[in-house]
Design a protein around this motif. Sequence first.
Motif, PDB file in Angstrom:
ATOM      1  N   LEU A  64       0.776  -1.244   0.000  1.00  0.00           N
ATOM      2  CA  LEU A  64       0.000   0.000   0.000  1.00  0.00           C
ATOM      3  C   LEU A  64       0.810   1.299   0.000  1.00  0.00           C
ATOM      4  CD1 LEU A  64      -3.071  -0.947   2.191  1.00  0.00           C
ATOM      5  CD2 LEU A  64      -3.038  -0.306  -0.227  1.00  0.00           C
ATOM      6  N   GLY A  65       1.762   1.389   0.920  1.00  0.00           N
ATOM      7  CA  GLY A  65       2.544   2.614   1.023  1.00  0.00           C
ATOM      8  C   GLY A  65       3.271   2.941  -0.256  1.00  0.00           C
ATOM      9  N   ALA A  66       3.718   1.918  -0.968  1.00  0.00           N
ATOM     10  CA  ALA A  66       4.512   2.127  -2.180  1.00  0.00           C
ATOM     11  C   ALA A  66       3.670   2.600  -3.341  1.00  0.00           C
ATOM     12  CB  ALA A  66       5.223   0.847  -2.554  1.00  0.00           C
ATOM     13  N   VAL A  67       2.419   2.299  -3.360  1.00  0.00           N
ATOM     14  CA  VAL A  67       1.572   2.665  -4.484  1.00  0.00           C
ATOM     15  C   VAL A  67       1.528   4.183  -4.640  1.00  0.00           C
ATOM     16  CG1 VAL A  67      -0.795   2.655  -5.353  1.00  0.00           C
ATOM     17  CG2 VAL A  67       0.213   0.578  -4.449  1.00  0.00           C
ATOM     18  N   GLY A  68       1.449   4.897  -3.529  1.00  0.00           N
ATOM     19  CA  GLY A  68       1.453   6.356  -3.585  1.00  0.00           C
ATOM     20  C   GLY A  68       2.718   6.870  -4.232  1.00  0.00           C
ATOM     21  N   PHE A  69       3.833   6.267  -3.884  1.00  0.00           N
ATOM     22  CA  PHE A  69       5.096   6.698  -4.442  1.00  0.00           C
ATOM     23  C   PHE A  69       5.169   6.411  -5.946  1.00  0.00           C
ATOM     24  CE2 PHE A  69       9.576   6.231  -5.492  1.00  0.00           C
ATOM     25  CZ  PHE A  69      10.039   7.463  -5.084  1.00  0.00           C
ATOM     26  N   ILE A  70       4.626   5.261  -6.321  1.00  0.00           N
ATOM     27  CA  ILE A  70       4.603   4.894  -7.746  1.00  0.00           C
ATOM     28  C   ILE A  70       3.800   5.912  -8.553  1.00  0.00           C
ATOM     29  CG2 ILE A  70       3.526   3.205  -9.317  1.00  0.00           C
ATOM     30  CD1 ILE A  70       4.643   1.053  -7.390  1.00  0.00           C
ATOM     31  N   ASP A  71       2.696   6.369  -7.964  1.00  0.00           N
ATOM     32  CA  ASP A  71       1.906   7.416  -8.630  1.00  0.00           C
ATOM     33  C   ASP A  71       2.746   8.659  -8.865  1.00  0.00           C
ATOM     34  OD1 ASP A  71      -0.307   5.833  -8.631  1.00  0.00           O
ATOM     35  OD2 ASP A  71      -1.198   6.713  -6.824  1.00  0.00           O
ATOM     36  N   VAL A  72       3.553   8.993  -7.853  1.00  0.00           N
ATOM     37  CA  VAL A  72       4.391  10.192  -7.960  1.00  0.00           C
ATOM     38  C   VAL A  72       5.450   9.989  -9.053  1.00  0.00           C
ATOM     39  CG1 VAL A  72       6.087  11.621  -6.726  1.00  0.00           C
ATOM     40  CG2 VAL A  72       3.995  10.894  -5.579  1.00  0.00           C
ATOM     41  N   VAL A  73       6.035   8.812  -9.090  1.00  0.00           N
ATOM     42  CA  VAL A  73       7.057   8.537 -10.113  1.00  0.00           C
ATOM     43  C   VAL A  73       6.447   8.657 -11.515  1.00  0.00           C
ATOM     44  CG1 VAL A  73       8.568   6.760 -11.104  1.00  0.00           C
ATOM     45  CG2 VAL A  73       8.479   7.086  -8.628  1.00  0.00           C
ATOM     46  N   ALA A  74       5.244   8.093 -11.674  1.00  0.00           N
ATOM     47  CA  ALA A  74       4.568   8.172 -12.984  1.00  0.00           C
ATOM     48  C   ALA A  74       4.309   9.634 -13.363  1.00  0.00           C
ATOM     49  CB  ALA A  74       3.252   7.400 -12.934  1.00  0.00           C
ATOM     50  N   ALA A  75       3.870  10.418 -12.370  1.00  0.00           N
ATOM     51  CA  ALA A  75       3.607  11.837 -12.640  1.00  0.00           C
ATOM     52  C   ALA A  75       4.904  12.563 -12.971  1.00  0.00           C
ATOM     53  CB  ALA A  75       2.932  12.484 -11.434  1.00  0.00           C
ATOM     54  N   PHE A  76       5.980  12.277 -12.221  1.00  0.00           N
ATOM     55  CA  PHE A  76       7.288  12.891 -12.499  1.00  0.00           C
ATOM     56  C   PHE A  76       7.707  12.610 -13.937  1.00  0.00           C
ATOM     57  CE2 PHE A  76       9.282  12.949  -7.940  1.00  0.00           C
ATOM     58  CZ  PHE A  76       8.464  14.015  -7.618  1.00  0.00           C
ATOM     59  N   PHE A  77       7.547  11.341 -14.330  1.00  0.00           N
ATOM     60  CA  PHE A  77       7.979  10.925 -15.665  1.00  0.00           C
ATOM     61  C   PHE A  77       7.247  11.727 -16.747  1.00  0.00           C
ATOM     62  CE2 PHE A  77       7.294   8.254 -19.445  1.00  0.00           C
ATOM     63  CZ  PHE A  77       8.599   8.100 -19.852  1.00  0.00           C
ATOM     64  N   TRP A  78       5.932  11.786 -16.623  1.00  0.00           N
ATOM     65  CA  TRP A  78       5.160  12.428 -17.688  1.00  0.00           C
ATOM     66  C   TRP A  78       5.280  13.947 -17.679  1.00  0.00           C
ATOM     67  CZ3 TRP A  78       4.168  10.322 -21.975  1.00  0.00           C
ATOM     68  CH2 TRP A  78       3.963   8.942 -22.045  1.00  0.00           C
ATOM     69  N   ILE A  79       5.450  14.508 -16.482  1.00  0.00           N
ATOM     70  CA  ILE A  79       5.618  15.976 -16.438  1.00  0.00           C
ATOM     71  C   ILE A  79       6.965  16.353 -17.078  1.00  0.00           C
ATOM     72  CG2 ILE A  79       5.973  17.948 -14.878  1.00  0.00           C
ATOM     73  CD1 ILE A  79       3.772  16.638 -13.095  1.00  0.00           C
ATOM     74  N   THR A  80       7.975  15.530 -16.815  1.00  0.00           N
ATOM     75  CA  THR A  80       9.289  15.779 -17.437  1.00  0.00           C
ATOM     76  C   THR A  80       9.170  15.692 -18.958  1.00  0.00           C
ATOM     77  OG1 THR A  80      10.289  14.752 -15.501  1.00  0.00           O
ATOM     78  CG2 THR A  80      11.727  15.102 -17.395  1.00  0.00           C
ATOM     79  N   ILE A  81       8.477  14.654 -19.430  1.00  0.00           N
ATOM     80  CA  ILE A  81       8.280  14.490 -20.886  1.00  0.00           C
ATOM     81  C   ILE A  81       7.481  15.672 -21.458  1.00  0.00           C
ATOM     82  CG2 ILE A  81       7.020  13.110 -22.631  1.00  0.00           C
ATOM     83  CD1 ILE A  81       9.626  11.828 -21.744  1.00  0.00           C
ATOM     84  N   LEU A  82       6.463  16.081 -20.727  1.00  0.00           N
ATOM     85  CA  LEU A  82       5.606  17.177 -21.197  1.00  0.00           C
ATOM     86  C   LEU A  82       6.431  18.439 -21.462  1.00  0.00           C
ATOM     87  CD1 LEU A  82       2.803  18.512 -21.657  1.00  0.00           C
ATOM     88  CD2 LEU A  82       2.637  18.817 -19.190  1.00  0.00           C
ATOM     89  N   PHE A  83       7.245  18.827 -20.486  1.00  0.00           N
ATOM     90  CA  PHE A  83       7.986  20.084 -20.648  1.00  0.00           C
ATOM     91  C   PHE A  83       9.174  19.933 -21.597  1.00  0.00           C
ATOM     92  CE2 PHE A  83       5.406  21.050 -16.936  1.00  0.00           C
ATOM     93  CZ  PHE A  83       4.899  22.284 -17.330  1.00  0.00           C
ATOM     94  N   ALA A  84       9.814  18.765 -21.584  1.00  0.00           N
ATOM     95  CA  ALA A  84      10.905  18.530 -22.551  1.00  0.00           C
ATOM     96  C   ALA A  84      10.327  18.590 -23.970  1.00  0.00           C
ATOM     97  CB  ALA A  84      11.556  17.179 -22.302  1.00  0.00           C
ATOM     98  N   GLY A  85       9.145  18.001 -24.144  1.00  0.00           N
ATOM     99  CA  GLY A  85       8.488  18.018 -25.457  1.00  0.00           C
ATOM    100  C   GLY A  85       8.165  19.440 -25.895  1.00  0.00           C
ATOM    101  N   LEU A  86       7.652  20.246 -24.970  1.00  0.00           N
ATOM    102  CA  LEU A  86       7.285  21.625 -25.332  1.00  0.00           C
ATOM    103  C   LEU A  86       8.521  22.433 -25.741  1.00  0.00           C
ATOM    104  CD1 LEU A  86       4.529  22.473 -22.683  1.00  0.00           C
ATOM    105  CD2 LEU A  86       4.221  21.981 -25.115  1.00  0.00           C
ATOM    106  N   ILE A  87       9.667  22.122 -25.104  1.00  0.00           N
ATOM    107  CA  ILE A  87      10.911  22.800 -25.504  1.00  0.00           C
ATOM    108  C   ILE A  87      11.216  22.477 -26.973  1.00  0.00           C
ATOM    109  CG2 ILE A  87      13.440  22.770 -25.203  1.00  0.00           C
ATOM    110  CD1 ILE A  87      12.936  22.422 -22.191  1.00  0.00           C
ATOM    111  N   GLY A  88      11.070  21.218 -27.316  1.00  0.00           N
ATOM    112  CA  GLY A  88      11.345  20.806 -28.702  1.00  0.00           C
ATOM    113  C   GLY A  88      10.312  21.333 -29.674  1.00  0.00           C
ATOM    114  N   PHE A  89       9.034  21.236 -29.300  1.00  0.00           N
ATOM    115  CA  PHE A  89       7.965  21.673 -30.214  1.00  0.00           C
ATOM    116  C   PHE A  89       8.105  23.163 -30.560  1.00  0.00           C
ATOM    117  CE2 PHE A  89       5.035  18.297 -28.108  1.00  0.00           C
ATOM    118  CZ  PHE A  89       5.729  17.304 -28.782  1.00  0.00           C
TER     119      PHE A  89
END
Lengths: 221, 241
Positions: free
Chosen positions: B59-84
């Motif tokens: 249970l405790g780890a699931v919250g952290f996994i959510d954060v990791v997933a969000a970190f990953f996609w937010i990083t991709i989102l802004f890196a992508g906008l730099i390129g676009f």
Amino acid sequence: MTCAIEIDGLQVAFGRTLALRHLDARIHEGIAGLFGPNGSGKSTLLRVLAGLLRPSAGTVRLFGRPLTMKDEELRGRIGYAGHRSGLYGRLTVMENLELFARLHGTRPDRPARMLDELGLSDRRNTPAGELSAGYRRRAAVARALLHDPDLLLLDEPYANLDDEASDAVSGAVIAWRQPGRVAIVATHGAKKVKAYADAGLILKNGELIRQGTYETTGFTV
Amino acid sequence: MSRGFLSKTGTLVAKDLRVELRGRDTLPPMVAFAFTVSLLLAFAAPAPPELREPDALPLGAVGFIDVVAAFFWITILFAGLIGFARTFELERDDGAIDALLLVPVDRSGLFMAKAVANLTFVAVVQAVLLPTFAVLFHFDLGMSWFALIGVVALVDVGFVSIGTLFASVAAQTRSRELVLPILALPVLVPLFIAAFELTSDLLAGDGLQAVASRGWFGIVVAFDAVFAIAAALVFEFVIDA
């Protein structure tokens, strides 16, 4: 002579400034010089005729068809070289011409031929961004002529060119000339265009003040 | 789609990639941004000890996994906008856009070429970022790597379609770097929420079949279908404006 370009009531406004004022003209096949002082509307008129600028009012017909950028076939019949070269600075001159030749579906030998015609063979492997202003101008003309367009629009093609390079540009335009084709060459100095043009137009403050066939003594309106 | 259309679109993609290989104007800033942000995030949110011992998690780890997933996609989102934001820069540099607009290629071909080039750049960033995240945030997906790559590819289609379309709008404004995120971010919100959810499910150990049956998966598929087609159609009006 066939009327290739019909312009009716053409008006272009940039904000409150009128760059072209209610312009009517009929331009026939052959080569026409477009003259006028700075700010007279020469570049604006060429951009409108290339379909790159939408007029505020009026209509333009090219070869009997209304000018619209949706007309893919018509677009492919236009060759335009504006103030900027229209080339990719990181690609060599040859790569640029080969790219546009492929996109226009022209014969693969055309790029090398255009380089020869415009005296650019020794610059074929130079990145376009590293060319001097004069060479870049010639490369832009080569790009515009690459697909043997029916309508050729050249904006100040002699800018930054020495006499030899100017002769190469004039030679390429003369070699391109064929029945049914029309070119408009905008320039400050009428002298170079006078040598081969059939007709001329003079713009002043966005108005067409004179149009007619060109003779050694000037226009016959 | 005719052979000529595909061949001309391929020519345009090759041109964009060749120019990028020579100039390296777009990819290095995207990768550098993504890598730096992932390092910062790893330091800011160190992995909880139980994550390193999978037997002890749930249970405790699931919250952290959510954060990791969000970190990953937010990083991709802004890196992508730099390129676009740089999508149409090379066309603007010396007026190449004028020459390009006059070639007899359907506008959707121009859009597709730009979108494919952008997709390549985003994919390269992700190829660097996924292993970096795996190391920094201590996750091992095993066979679920393939499922994650599938989800990432699916999200990329919608992301790149929207990014390319709004880059063409922003390119016609003076402050294009500001305009692009203002236009693109609100539209991308549902896609990225779905991406967080699906990625966190995969990180939590769900297989592709389980993930594909979720509503979020349907949202991503629908987003891709609607926006990829709409963007290709609208692009014509934007570029000729």
